[in-house]
Design a protein around this motif. Structure first.
Motif, mmCIF file in Angstrom:
data_model
loop_
_atom_site.group_PDB
_atom_site.id
_atom_site.type_symbol
_atom_site.label_atom_id
_atom_site.label_comp_id
_atom_site.label_asym_id
_atom_site.label_seq_id
_atom_site.Cartn_x
_atom_site.Cartn_y
_atom_site.Cartn_z
ATOM 1 N N GLU A 73 0.824 -1.193 0.000
ATOM 2 C CA GLU A 73 0.000 0.000 0.000
ATOM 3 C C GLU A 73 0.875 1.267 0.000
ATOM 4 N N LEU A 74 0.492 2.230 -0.862
ATOM 5 C CA LEU A 74 1.316 3.403 -1.137
ATOM 6 C C LEU A 74 1.563 4.229 0.119
ATOM 7 N N GLU A 75 0.527 4.484 0.904
ATOM 8 C CA GLU A 75 0.682 5.353 2.069
ATOM 9 C C GLU A 75 1.703 4.791 3.060
ATOM 10 N N GLY A 76 1.682 3.491 3.269
ATOM 11 C CA GLY A 76 2.639 2.876 4.184
ATOM 12 C C GLY A 76 4.062 2.970 3.676
ATOM 13 N N ARG A 77 4.258 2.840 2.371
ATOM 14 C CA ARG A 77 5.599 2.941 1.796
ATOM 15 C C ARG A 77 6.123 4.373 1.899
ATOM 16 N N GLU A 78 5.243 5.355 1.645
ATOM 17 C CA GLU A 78 5.670 6.752 1.761
ATOM 18 C C GLU A 78 5.998 7.100 3.212
ATOM 19 N N ARG A 79 5.237 6.574 4.155
ATOM 20 C CA ARG A 79 5.507 6.819 5.570
ATOM 21 C C ARG A 79 6.863 6.249 5.964
ATOM 22 N N LEU A 80 7.154 5.025 5.497
ATOM 23 C CA LEU A 80 8.439 4.411 5.810
ATOM 24 C C LEU A 80 9.588 5.194 5.184
ATOM 25 N N LEU A 81 9.409 5.666 3.951
ATOM 26 C CA LEU A 81 10.458 6.450 3.300
ATOM 27 C C LEU A 81 10.731 7.739 4.076
ATOM 28 N N ARG A 82 9.682 8.384 4.571
ATOM 29 C CA ARG A 82 9.888 9.613 5.336
ATOM 30 C C ARG A 82 10.669 9.320 6.620
ATOM 31 N N GLU A 83 10.361 8.211 7.277
ATOM 32 C CA GLU A 83 11.096 7.854 8.492
ATOM 33 C C GLU A 83 12.556 7.525 8.177
ATOM 34 N N LEU A 84 12.790 6.822 7.079
ATOM 35 C CA LEU A 84 14.163 6.520 6.663
ATOM 36 C C LEU A 84 14.936 7.802 6.373
ATOM 37 N N PHE A 85 14.289 8.700 5.637
ATOM 38 C CA PHE A 85 14.907 9.989 5.322
ATOM 39 C C PHE A 85 15.296 10.715 6.602
ATOM 40 N N SER A 86 14.357 10.785 7.541
ATOM 41 C CA SER A 86 14.605 11.503 8.792
ATOM 42 C C SER A 86 15.699 10.824 9.606
ATOM 43 N N ALA A 87 15.674 9.508 9.686
ATOM 44 C CA ALA A 87 16.701 8.788 10.450
ATOM 45 C C ALA A 87 18.086 9.033 9.869
ATOM 46 N N LYS A 88 18.185 9.039 8.557
ATOM 47 C CA LYS A 88 19.490 9.294 7.940
ATOM 48 C C LYS A 88 19.910 10.748 8.134
ATOM 49 N N GLU A 89 18.951 11.674 8.134
ATOM 50 C CA GLU A 89 19.294 13.075 8.407
ATOM 51 C C GLU A 89 19.889 13.213 9.810
ATOM 52 N N SER A 90 19.244 12.599 10.802
ATOM 53 C CA SER A 90 19.778 12.671 12.167
ATOM 54 C C SER A 90 21.164 12.057 12.250
ATOM 55 N N ALA A 91 21.337 10.906 11.605
ATOM 56 C CA ALA A 91 22.649 10.263 11.611
ATOM 57 C C ALA A 91 23.685 11.122 10.906
ATOM 58 N N PHE A 92 23.293 11.752 9.789
ATOM 59 C CA PHE A 92 24.212 12.612 9.033
ATOM 60 C C PHE A 92 24.752 13.727 9.930
ATOM 61 N N LYS A 93 23.857 14.342 10.686
ATOM 62 C CA LYS A 93 24.257 15.454 11.544
ATOM 63 C C LYS A 93 25.224 15.004 12.634
ATOM 64 N N ALA A 94 24.933 13.869 13.265
ATOM 65 C CA ALA A 94 25.825 13.375 14.312
ATOM 66 C C ALA A 94 27.165 12.949 13.733
ATOM 67 N N LEU A 95 27.141 12.267 12.602
ATOM 68 C CA LEU A 95 28.392 11.788 12.007
ATOM 69 C C LEU A 95 29.263 12.950 11.535
ATOM 70 N N TYR A 96 28.642 14.058 11.148
ATOM 71 C CA TYR A 96 29.407 15.234 10.749
ATOM 72 C C TYR A 96 30.305 15.713 11.881
ATOM 73 N N GLY A 97 29.813 15.567 13.121
ATOM 74 C CA GLY A 97 30.610 15.992 14.264
ATOM 75 C C GLY A 97 31.537 14.923 14.798
ATOM 76 N N LEU A 98 31.348 13.684 14.359
ATOM 77 C CA LEU A 98 32.128 12.574 14.906
ATOM 78 C C LEU A 98 33.305 12.153 14.042
ATOM 79 N N LEU A 99 33.147 12.251 12.723
ATOM 80 C CA LEU A 99 34.125 11.666 11.813
ATOM 81 C C LEU A 99 34.962 12.732 11.114
ATOM 82 N N PRO A 100 36.216 12.427 10.813
ATOM 83 C CA PRO A 100 37.035 13.357 10.024
ATOM 84 C C PRO A 100 36.516 13.434 8.595
ATOM 85 N N PRO A 101 36.784 14.537 7.897
ATOM 86 C CA PRO A 101 36.221 14.734 6.560
ATOM 87 C C PRO A 101 36.380 13.558 5.599
#
Length: 275
Positions: A191-219
């Motif tokens: 079902e489309l709505e469930g897939r879009e909801r999961l994609l939004r959560e994946l997007f958000s989870a990776k955004e949070s990880a991106f921000k933390a990793l920016y401060g943790l890892l060398p360039p």
């Protein structure tokens, strides 16, 4: 929505452009607030015990981490710059973006206060033009979406990095190409709505990880796009790691509230004080 770094907010010129450029999607259009944010803010306040209790530190290092969740909305009365630096930064932004900027600064100040840290007057950018300059001894992360800003703050002596992200707007399934790596088959058929909801959560989870990793890892080892981050579902959220540094695994929490998804990750600092 987007910001990066352990003390970051995503935007010298504009945080949406910074994030979209790293994903290769081009500048994002300005979106008006969905509403006054009051319903979502109530739901996020109810989540405070969950968010502020997300302490990965072992019991042997003493009391729990002082983690503060700050909230604000662009519709709040009295929203304005805290001084001439913020006033100049606002003047360089479109009106809608300037309100997001101000709400984000207010959310950061509230997060600092809840974490028991010195509350900044003005919060300018660091030299990179992207990350907010928080008071010494503090780390933080900021996101805003649909007129609501959320921020996390914690003492730098006890927390190496933070990442938080809020997503109120749905994502089309076509956005999967800039979120998922070629080896990630995380959107089930159905079902489309469930897939879009999961994609939004994946997007958000990776955004949070991106921000933390920016401060943790060398360039050289930092991810430069969301596809450079791998994730795996776990109870309550996701584990995430940079493909260039698989040994540094983060736990990203995820909760839904009033049609929005909030994700966050907290990385403790080892007792020896290293990152």
């Amino acid at each position: 929505m987007r910001e990066r770094g352990s003390a970051s907010e995503g935007g010298g010129p504009d945080e949406g452009e910074v994030a979209s450029e790293r994903r290769g999607t081009g500048p994002l259009p300005l979106k008006p607030p969905l509403d006054d944010g009051s319903g979502l803010l109530r739901a996020l306040r109810a989540l405070r015990p969950v968010v502020e209790g997300a302490d990965p530190r072992p019991a042997s290092v003493g009391p729990g981490l002082a983690l503060g969740l700050g909230l604000a909305a662009v519709t709040e009365p009295g929203l304005g710059p805290a001084g001439p630096v913020e006033e100049r930064l606002c003047a360089a932004l479109p009106s809608g973006r300037s309100l997001e900027f101000l709400a984000g600064r207010r959310a950061l100040r509230r997060a600092l206060g809840r974490a028991g840290l010195p509350v900044a007057g003005e919060i300018p950018y660091q030299a990179d033009g992207v990350r907010p300059e928080l008071p010494p001894g503090s780390v933080g992360s900021l996101s805003h979406s649909g007129g609501v800003a959320v921020a996390l703050a914690a003492p730098a002596a006890r927390c190496a990095a933070l990442g938080v992200d809020l997503e109120r707007h749905p994502l089309p399934l076509s956005a999967a190409r800039v979120v998922l790596g070629g080896d990630e088959q995380l959107l089930p058929h159905g079902e489309l709505e469930g897939r879009e909801r999961l994609l939004r959560e994946l997007f958000s989870a990776k955004e949070s990880a991106f921000k933390a990793l920016y401060g943790l890892l060398p360039p050289p080892r930092r991810p430069t796009t969301l596809r450079g981050i791998a994730v795996r579902p776990v109870p309550g959220g996701w584990t995430a790691w940079a493909r260039g540094c698989p040994e540094r695994v983060l736990h990203v929490n995820a909760r839904w509230a009033v049609g929005a998804v909030l994700t966050w990750t907290v990385t403790d600092r080892p007792p020896d004080g290293t990152g």
